[in-house]
Design an enzyme around this catalytic site. Sequence first.
Site, PDB file in Angstrom:
ATOM      1  N   SER A   8     -92.177 -46.415-124.268  1.00  0.00           N
ATOM      2  CA  SER A   8     -91.032 -46.323-123.243  1.00  0.00           C
ATOM      3  C   SER A   8     -90.763 -47.521-123.052  1.00  0.00           C
ATOM      4  O   SER A   8     -91.119 -48.586-122.786  1.00  0.00           O
ATOM      5  CB  SER A   8     -91.593 -46.169-121.923  1.00  0.00           C
ATOM      6  OG  SER A   8     -90.683 -46.140-120.722  1.00  0.00           O
ATOM      7  N   HIS A  31     -89.397 -43.599-126.113  1.00  0.00           N
ATOM      8  CA  HIS A  31     -89.122 -42.808-125.019  1.00  0.00           C
ATOM      9  C   HIS A  31     -88.259 -43.388-123.993  1.00  0.00           C
ATOM     10  O   HIS A  31     -88.112 -44.636-123.928  1.00  0.00           O
ATOM     11  CB  HIS A  31     -90.625 -42.833-124.390  1.00  0.00           C
ATOM     12  CG  HIS A  31     -90.625 -41.861-123.228  1.00  0.00           C
ATOM     13  ND1 HIS A  31     -90.708 -40.658-123.120  1.00  0.00           N
ATOM     14  CD2 HIS A  31     -90.697 -42.118-121.796  1.00  0.00           C
ATOM     15  CE1 HIS A  31     -90.850 -40.111-121.802  1.00  0.00           C
ATOM     16  NE2 HIS A  31     -90.753 -41.071-120.842  1.00  0.00           N
ATOM     17  N   ASP A  33     -86.318 -43.469-120.440  1.00  0.00           N
ATOM     18  CA  ASP A  33     -86.417 -42.767-119.076  1.00  0.00           C
ATOM     19  C   ASP A  33     -85.147 -43.092-118.283  1.00  0.00           C
ATOM     20  O   ASP A  33     -84.875 -44.068-118.154  1.00  0.00           O
ATOM     21  CB  ASP A  33     -87.292 -43.755-118.296  1.00  0.00           C
ATOM     22  CG  ASP A  33     -88.934 -43.302-118.789  1.00  0.00           C
ATOM     23  OD1 ASP A  33     -89.229 -42.212-118.693  1.00  0.00           O
ATOM     24  OD2 ASP A  33     -89.848 -44.311-119.261  1.00  0.00           O
ATOM     25  N   MET A  35     -83.430 -42.264-114.871  1.00  0.00           N
ATOM     26  CA  MET A  35     -83.492 -42.067-113.171  1.00  0.00           C
ATOM     27  C   MET A  35     -81.961 -42.251-112.704  1.00  0.00           C
ATOM     28  O   MET A  35     -81.327 -43.066-112.898  1.00  0.00           O
ATOM     29  CB  MET A  35     -84.433 -43.226-112.813  1.00  0.00           C
ATOM     30  CG  MET A  35     -85.853 -43.234-113.718  1.00  0.00           C
ATOM     31  SD  MET A  35     -87.097 -44.297-113.101  1.00  0.00           S
ATOM     32  CE  MET A  35     -88.195 -44.392-114.298  1.00  0.00           C
ATOM     33  N   HIS A  64     -86.264 -38.778-121.528  1.00  0.00           N
ATOM     34  CA  HIS A  64     -87.033 -38.013-120.166  1.00  0.00           C
ATOM     35  C   HIS A  64     -86.066 -38.179-118.913  1.00  0.00           C
ATOM     36  O   HIS A  64     -85.910 -39.387-118.398  1.00  0.00           O
ATOM     37  CB  HIS A  64     -88.491 -38.946-120.057  1.00  0.00           C
ATOM     38  CG  HIS A  64     -89.250 -38.343-118.883  1.00  0.00           C
ATOM     39  ND1 HIS A  64     -90.215 -39.286-118.345  1.00  0.00           N
ATOM     40  CD2 HIS A  64     -89.194 -37.441-118.090  1.00  0.00           C
ATOM     41  CE1 HIS A  64     -90.738 -38.705-117.094  1.00  0.00           C
ATOM     42  NE2 HIS A  64     -90.129 -37.448-117.077  1.00  0.00           N
ATOM     43  N   MET A  66     -85.458 -37.918-115.330  1.00  0.00           N
ATOM     44  CA  MET A  66     -85.993 -37.875-113.980  1.00  0.00           C
ATOM     45  C   MET A  66     -84.686 -37.862-113.106  1.00  0.00           C
ATOM     46  O   MET A  66     -84.242 -38.841-112.344  1.00  0.00           O
ATOM     47  CB  MET A  66     -86.767 -38.846-113.589  1.00  0.00           C
ATOM     48  CG  MET A  66     -88.253 -39.050-114.347  1.00  0.00           C
ATOM     49  SD  MET A  66     -89.028 -40.586-114.596  1.00  0.00           S
ATOM     50  CE  MET A  66     -88.248 -41.224-116.030  1.00  0.00           C
ATOM     51  N   MET A 135     -97.014 -35.363-116.329  1.00  0.00           N
ATOM     52  CA  MET A 135     -96.717 -36.835-115.652  1.00  0.00           C
ATOM     53  C   MET A 135     -98.314 -37.073-115.289  1.00  0.00           C
ATOM     54  O   MET A 135     -98.795 -36.377-114.426  1.00  0.00           O
ATOM     55  CB  MET A 135     -96.014 -36.809-114.359  1.00  0.00           C
ATOM     56  CG  MET A 135     -94.483 -36.639-114.904  1.00  0.00           C
ATOM     57  SD  MET A 135     -93.692 -38.012-115.935  1.00  0.00           S
ATOM     58  CE  MET A 135     -94.205 -39.541-115.058  1.00  0.00           C
ATOM     59  N   ASP A 173     -97.544 -39.263-119.753  1.00  0.00           N
ATOM     60  CA  ASP A 173     -96.666 -40.354-119.559  1.00  0.00           C
ATOM     61  C   ASP A 173     -97.079 -40.935-118.273  1.00  0.00           C
ATOM     62  O   ASP A 173     -97.058 -40.151-117.138  1.00  0.00           O
ATOM     63  CB  ASP A 173     -95.296 -39.780-119.480  1.00  0.00           C
ATOM     64  CG  ASP A 173     -94.284 -40.929-119.286  1.00  0.00           C
ATOM     65  OD1 ASP A 173     -94.514 -41.885-119.209  1.00  0.00           O
ATOM     66  OD2 ASP A 173     -92.935 -40.464-118.996  1.00  0.00           O
TER      67      ASP A 173
HETATM   68  C1  DX5 Z   1     -92.492 -43.274-115.289  1.00  0.00           C
HETATM   69  C2  DX5 Z   1     -91.848 -43.092-116.565  1.00  0.00           C
HETATM   70  C3  DX5 Z   1     -92.717 -43.677-117.617  1.00  0.00           C
HETATM   71  C4  DX5 Z   1     -92.936 -45.189-117.771  1.00  0.00           C
HETATM   72  C5  DX5 Z   1     -94.450 -45.281-118.219  1.00  0.00           C
HETATM   73  O1  DX5 Z   1     -91.662 -42.547-114.366  1.00  0.00           O
HETATM   74  O2  DX5 Z   1     -91.580 -41.620-116.918  1.00  0.00           O
HETATM   75  O3  DX5 Z   1     -92.312 -43.294-118.791  1.00  0.00           O
HETATM   76  O4  DX5 Z   1     -91.977 -46.047-118.322  1.00  0.00           O
HETATM   77  O5  DX5 Z   1     -94.778 -46.599-118.158  1.00  0.00           O
HETATM   78  P1  DX5 Z   1     -96.015 -47.126-118.195  1.00  0.00           P
HETATM   79  O6  DX5 Z   1     -96.625 -46.901-119.372  1.00  0.00           O
HETATM   80  O7  DX5 Z   1     -96.070 -48.600-117.977  1.00  0.00           O
HETATM   81  O8  DX5 Z   1     -96.898 -46.417-116.934  1.00  0.00           O
HETATM   82 ZN    ZN Z   2     -91.108 -41.204-118.980  1.00  0.00          ZN
END
Ligand code: DX5
Ligand code: ZN
Length: 222
Positions: A8, A31, A33, A35, A64, A66, A135, A173
């Site tokens: 990620s 990956h 993310d 947000m 991903h 969110m 998750m 994840d």
């Molecule tokens: C959290 C994200 C993850 C995050 C994971 O909301 O969806 O993808 O980057 O990070 P680590 O591996 O540090 O928990």
């Molecule tokens: Zn993620």
Amino acid sequence: MPSRINPSILAADFANLERELGRIRTADLVHVDIMDNHFVPNLTFGPPVVSRLAQVSPLPFDVHLMIDNPERWAPGYAEAGAFSVTFHAEATTNPVGLARKLRSIGARAGIALKPGTAVEPYLELLPEFDQVLVMTVEPGFGGQSFMPSTMRKLKTLSETVRKSGLDVWLQVDGGITEETIAIAAEAGADTFVAGSSVFNAADPAAQIARLRAAADEHRHAH
Ligand code: DX5
Ligand code: ZN
């Protein structure tokens, strides 16, 4: 099928993203993310940044989302060439309609479940999806601790997928390390997102190899 490791970039150096993408070229997918500060209390990047990064990335993107209102935004990531686009079950009332839309654009469709969301209502929808993301932390931030309580859902999913003969990837994840990846692999995951454990390592490529080996060792041959 060897375990898939998807680093990620939430944990990457945002001042040097092109270089950071180069350091993880031995991974399977990147990956990404997204947000929106509504669905989760944090904000990352959006379509223009992701489109540009995709042009310089050696690997395809595992997006991903969110975010609230994924109907509005998810198709754009598929159009930008994302290999897969995963939206949250909690953010939509029409997961099947959105999955079909994503597949029609040519992306793999994924559905993500927060730690408190039950998996049972989604089991009958599995033929509509290419991936389920369980998750293993509350979404929103990297660097949190893995929640073993989420493994029951993964076991249910892997049993259902195995019995049905469907080809659905099971992704975890959050908080994935060399130790926790063994627990998730044992429970049936085949695709592993790792942020801080990859990018905080002195040698991300070596860490990717260690994670993949640990996962392969603990997966059951079905
Ligand atoms: C959290 C994200 C993850 C995050 C994971 O909301 O969806 O993808 O980057 O990070 P680590 O591996 O540090 O928990
Ligand atoms: Zn993620």
